[in-house]
Design a protein around this motif. Structure first.
Motif, PDB file in Angstrom:
ATOM      1  N   UNK A  87       0.847  -1.180   0.000  1.00  0.00           N
ATOM      2  CA  UNK A  87       0.000   0.000   0.000  1.00  0.00           C
ATOM      3  C   UNK A  87       0.892   1.243   0.000  1.00  0.00           C
ATOM      4  N   UNK A  88       0.539   2.189  -0.803  1.00  0.00           N
ATOM      5  CA  UNK A  88       1.316   3.419  -0.942  1.00  0.00           C
ATOM      6  C   UNK A  88       1.097   4.315   0.283  1.00  0.00           C
ATOM      7  N   UNK A  89       2.153   4.526   1.045  1.00  0.00           N
ATOM      8  CA  UNK A  89       2.064   5.341   2.268  1.00  0.00           C
ATOM      9  C   UNK A  89       1.701   6.794   1.955  1.00  0.00           C
ATOM     10  N   UNK A  90       2.183   7.306   0.808  1.00  0.00           N
ATOM     11  CA  UNK A  90       1.864   8.681   0.417  1.00  0.00           C
ATOM     12  C   UNK A  90       0.360   8.853   0.229  1.00  0.00           C
ATOM     13  N   UNK A  91      -0.263   7.902  -0.422  1.00  0.00           N
ATOM     14  CA  UNK A  91      -1.716   7.971  -0.635  1.00  0.00           C
ATOM     15  C   UNK A  91      -2.435   7.911   0.709  1.00  0.00           C
ATOM     16  N   UNK A  92      -2.028   6.988   1.568  1.00  0.00           N
ATOM     17  CA  UNK A  92      -2.651   6.881   2.891  1.00  0.00           C
ATOM     18  C   UNK A  92      -2.490   8.185   3.665  1.00  0.00           C
ATOM     19  N   UNK A  93      -1.309   8.787   3.617  1.00  0.00           N
ATOM     20  CA  UNK A  93      -1.085  10.052   4.328  1.00  0.00           C
ATOM     21  C   UNK A  93      -1.969  11.167   3.785  1.00  0.00           C
ATOM     22  N   UNK A  94      -2.103  11.249   2.476  1.00  0.00           N
ATOM     23  CA  UNK A  94      -2.942  12.285   1.874  1.00  0.00           C
ATOM     24  C   UNK A  94      -4.408  12.073   2.228  1.00  0.00           C
ATOM     25  N   UNK A  95      -4.860  10.826   2.203  1.00  0.00           N
ATOM     26  CA  UNK A  95      -6.238  10.500   2.586  1.00  0.00           C
ATOM     27  C   UNK A  95      -6.444  10.807   4.071  1.00  0.00           C
ATOM     28  N   UNK A  96      -5.462  10.507   4.886  1.00  0.00           N
ATOM     29  CA  UNK A  96      -5.553  10.779   6.325  1.00  0.00           C
ATOM     30  C   UNK A  96      -5.769  12.269   6.581  1.00  0.00           C
ATOM     31  N   UNK A  97      -5.027  13.113   5.870  1.00  0.00           N
ATOM     32  CA  UNK A  97      -5.177  14.564   6.033  1.00  0.00           C
ATOM     33  C   UNK A  97      -6.591  15.006   5.652  1.00  0.00           C
ATOM     34  N   UNK A  98      -7.130  14.439   4.597  1.00  0.00           N
ATOM     35  CA  UNK A  98      -8.499  14.769   4.175  1.00  0.00           C
ATOM     36  C   UNK A  98      -9.495  14.358   5.264  1.00  0.00           C
ATOM     37  N   UNK A  99      -9.342  13.158   5.807  1.00  0.00           N
ATOM     38  CA  UNK A  99     -10.231  12.700   6.876  1.00  0.00           C
ATOM     39  C   UNK A  99     -10.116  13.608   8.091  1.00  0.00           C
ATOM     40  N   UNK A 100      -8.893  13.997   8.447  1.00  0.00           N
ATOM     41  CA  UNK A 100      -8.702  14.893   9.593  1.00  0.00           C
ATOM     42  C   UNK A 100      -9.437  16.210   9.377  1.00  0.00           C
ATOM     43  N   UNK A 101      -9.310  16.766   8.174  1.00  0.00           N
ATOM     44  CA  UNK A 101      -9.945  18.056   7.872  1.00  0.00           C
ATOM     45  C   UNK A 101     -11.468  17.951   7.843  1.00  0.00           C
ATOM     46  N   UNK A 102     -11.978  16.994   7.072  1.00  0.00           N
ATOM     47  CA  UNK A 102     -13.435  16.873   6.897  1.00  0.00           C
ATOM     48  C   UNK A 102     -14.120  16.507   8.211  1.00  0.00           C
ATOM     49  N   UNK A 103     -13.510  15.615   8.971  1.00  0.00           N
ATOM     50  CA  UNK A 103     -14.136  15.160  10.216  1.00  0.00           C
ATOM     51  C   UNK A 103     -13.741  16.010  11.426  1.00  0.00           C
ATOM     52  N   UNK A 104     -12.926  17.036  11.191  1.00  0.00           N
ATOM     53  CA  UNK A 104     -12.453  17.938  12.261  1.00  0.00           C
ATOM     54  C   UNK A 104     -11.827  17.146  13.413  1.00  0.00           C
ATOM     55  N   UNK A 105     -10.950  16.209  13.032  1.00  0.00           N
ATOM     56  CA  UNK A 105     -10.239  15.384  14.009  1.00  0.00           C
ATOM     57  C   UNK A 105      -8.748  15.419  13.677  1.00  0.00           C
ATOM     58  N   UNK A 106      -8.056  16.467  14.113  1.00  0.00           N
ATOM     59  CA  UNK A 106      -6.649  16.653  13.739  1.00  0.00           C
ATOM     60  C   UNK A 106      -5.711  15.540  14.205  1.00  0.00           C
ATOM     61  N   UNK A 107      -6.105  14.753  15.172  1.00  0.00           N
ATOM     62  CA  UNK A 107      -5.243  13.673  15.673  1.00  0.00           C
ATOM     63  C   UNK A 107      -5.601  12.305  15.110  1.00  0.00           C
ATOM     64  N   UNK A 108      -6.528  12.251  14.175  1.00  0.00           N
ATOM     65  CA  UNK A 108      -6.959  10.980  13.590  1.00  0.00           C
ATOM     66  C   UNK A 108      -5.813  10.337  12.822  1.00  0.00           C
ATOM     67  N   UNK A 109      -5.584   9.052  13.063  1.00  0.00           N
ATOM     68  CA  UNK A 109      -4.584   8.267  12.336  1.00  0.00           C
ATOM     69  C   UNK A 109      -5.290   7.063  11.733  1.00  0.00           C
ATOM     70  N   UNK A 110      -5.408   7.053  10.420  1.00  0.00           N
ATOM     71  CA  UNK A 110      -6.104   5.971   9.734  1.00  0.00           C
ATOM     72  C   UNK A 110      -5.244   4.723   9.635  1.00  0.00           C
ATOM     73  N   UNK A 111      -5.906   3.577   9.721  1.00  0.00           N
ATOM     74  CA  UNK A 111      -5.303   2.273   9.452  1.00  0.00           C
ATOM     75  C   UNK A 111      -6.050   1.654   8.291  1.00  0.00           C
ATOM     76  N   UNK A 112      -5.389   0.781   7.560  1.00  0.00           N
ATOM     77  CA  UNK A 112      -6.054   0.135   6.431  1.00  0.00           C
ATOM     78  C   UNK A 112      -7.252  -0.686   6.885  1.00  0.00           C
TER      79      UNK A 112
END
Length: 79
Positions: free
Chosen positions: A1-26
């Motif tokens: 899995x591409x870590x860059x894609x996961x990181x970019x998606x994580x930032x989007x989730x943090x912004x949209x869900x207003x959860x700056x400390x959210x860390x996504x897992x697959x």
């Protein structure tokens, strides 16, 4: 899995869900991520499409309910 894609998606989730400390897992899914409801799903998809300059079909949007399937679709669209 591409870590860059996961990181970019994580930032989007943090912004949209207003959860700056959210860390996504697959293994995460809509049930395990607070705030990932039907309305925010649309916002997330819209921002992801913009970020990666891709387009999901209605069927694909409906099928996305976990991070692994989302990342798989993004990888598919980018290749």
């Amino acid at each position: 899995m591409d870590k860059d894609i996961l990181n970019r998606v994580n930032i989007i989730f943090q912004d949209v869900l207003a959860q700056p400390n959210l860390k996504l897992n697959v293994s995460d899914n809509a049930a395990t991520i607070e705030g990932w409801d039907s309305l925010n799903h649309i916002y997330l998809i819209t921002e992801i499409q913009k970020e990666f300059s891709i387009k999901f079909s209605i069927q694909e949007v409906r099928s996305i309910d976990k991070i692994s399937s989302l990342l798989g679709l993004i990888n598919e669209k980018l290749s």
